[in-house]
Enzyme design. Sequence first.
Site, mmCIF file in Angstrom:
data_model
loop_
_atom_site.group_PDB
_atom_site.id
_atom_site.type_symbol
_atom_site.label_atom_id
_atom_site.label_comp_id
_atom_site.label_asym_id
_atom_site.label_seq_id
_atom_site.Cartn_x
_atom_site.Cartn_y
_atom_site.Cartn_z
ATOM 1 N N SER A 302 -50.745 22.407 -10.960
ATOM 2 C CA SER A 302 -51.491 23.337 -11.844
ATOM 3 C C SER A 302 -52.530 22.809 -12.776
ATOM 4 C CB SER A 302 -50.333 23.999 -12.811
ATOM 5 O OG SER A 302 -50.462 23.726 -14.086
ATOM 6 N N LYS A 303 -53.468 23.314 -12.723
ATOM 7 C CA LYS A 303 -54.646 22.996 -13.580
ATOM 8 C C LYS A 303 -54.422 22.483 -15.120
ATOM 9 C CE LYS A 303 -59.449 24.502 -14.484
ATOM 10 N NZ LYS A 303 -60.466 25.443 -14.154
ATOM 11 N N ARG A 304 -53.457 23.371 -15.672
ATOM 12 C CA ARG A 304 -53.322 23.300 -16.916
ATOM 13 C C ARG A 304 -52.292 21.872 -17.052
ATOM 14 N NH1 ARG A 304 -49.277 25.655 -19.897
ATOM 15 N NH2 ARG A 304 -48.840 26.807 -18.103
#
Length: 555
Positions: A302-304
């Site tokens: 996940s990017k976050r």
Amino acid sequence: MDYNQLAELLFPHITKTPEDYEALYPKRILPPGAKVTRLGPSPTGFIHLGNLYGAFVDERLAHQSGGIFYLRIEDTDDKRYVEGAVDIIIDSLRFFGIQFDEGAAKNGFSGNYGPYFQSERGELYQCFAKELIKKGAAYPCFLTSEEIETIRTKQEANKENPGIYGKYALSRTLSYEEIETKIKDGQSYVIRLKSDGASEIPPEEMRHIEIEDGIRGTLSMPENNQDVVILKANGIPTYHFAHVIDDHFMRTTHVVRGAEWLPSLPIHVELFEKTGFEMPVFCHTAQLMKIDEESGQKRKLSKRKDPELSLDYYRNEGYHPAAVREYLLTILNSNYEEWRAEHPLADIDEFEFSIEKMSNSGALFDLNKLNDVSKDTLVRIPAGELRSFMLDWSKEFKPEIAHYFEENPAYIEKILDLGRGGDKPRKDLIYARQIFEFISYFFDDYFRIEDDLPENAKSDVAEILREYLASYRHDDDQSEWFGKIRAIAEKLGYAAKPKDFKKNPELYKGHVGDVSTVIRIALMGRAQSPDIWEIQQILGEDRTRRRIQKFAEID
Ligand code: GLU
């Protein structure tokens, strides 16, 4: 209704014909079996590991077969456009050894199938929307967003599939006159595909289509029944339509894309059928997964949450591109590691990459494994090359140390080669930031005492170092040097061999290892390091004596 008349009403400005485009973008003349692949990123400025992973597959398929790999910028959604994004894509991929043969470039584009920016291909998409209108396979839809919302609410209440299809496709039944009036009134509209899919029956009862996926084998899926939008109200195509038109006219043979596109594959199949274009081979790659540190479960990167999803992470940490490529191949092709074990020195491009050997169940990404692969890869890279890699990396990410890698190449190369000869080379080097940390004691400004002295020898430190300095001869070979350490150990009451100490600990203060650790700490500031004698040879006599002297005084 006269569909030709409708097509003229909707697209009076489109004068080119499909034949014009077929002539403008002819079939490519390539060797038999050559594959044409493409990367189609949106210009969001964020380029991630998944892009690199896909690009790697594209690049290998094209270049292994004498084909073409091109870059197409999918910028139909202008909200996501970030200035300079194309440069970022090109530079990041080039850094990892991935080069395009044609397509979007820093200043415009190169190649005969352009423009390679979807935003500049409007007329082409409109020409084919017009064609579909003529065939009665598409229609203008005037539903407003409020009306669509009402339909959705109704569908939810009735537990029906959401979307515009069948009885909900209200604009399908408009007459020519009604359409003309709405347009005259300035009502906004989109163009929708008139899907042939059976609309009223539940998905499990729908007809199925079968598609051969290059990675996944035969896929069986319910056919499309949605009247999807192909041109938005502003005349810009949706992904579905642009994909079909572009991959046809850019003569793509293999569409490599993420598994997130699988659910819309039936739409694309129907669009290929309706346009009459030959379908490329679809290759839906597995999602990149990792084991979540907290839950221990597999999950999507996940990017976050995962900085390692961004390619910048690897640039910033200073992973060598060869290591990243090597690692990607280990997760891309199940037989890669075996091949590498059999061909330890071969160029990576000699490995025959194949889509059949790709996993389709989720590629597991693991930084520890990358680090292991990186250690093995860096051992194969000559010190001279590593030095220039360190120089380039430091210029960009740690400029204050760049001069070290520039000023004294011979010194640096000896440091980088330390312990790397012989049958069992040391594998200490992983990525630039870690490498600098690992070798930093070779630079006086970064040299500091990091570890504690060994308990057994704490009270003899000054004595040990004085003896050491007195007997030190820089020209001693390794065994002469070690003989002296042993002698010092014995003289001061330490066992000359660790096993003697283990047998009779009460007879000694400690053993020769404690003595050499004191020297290690004085010279390197660390209790663990490669071979001391070799390090001294690199440090040189002056620096060696100076450090011993200084530490003896402090103590
Ligand atoms: N623009 C699409 C994306 O960024 C490309 C998908 C494809 O390769 O077809 O996901």
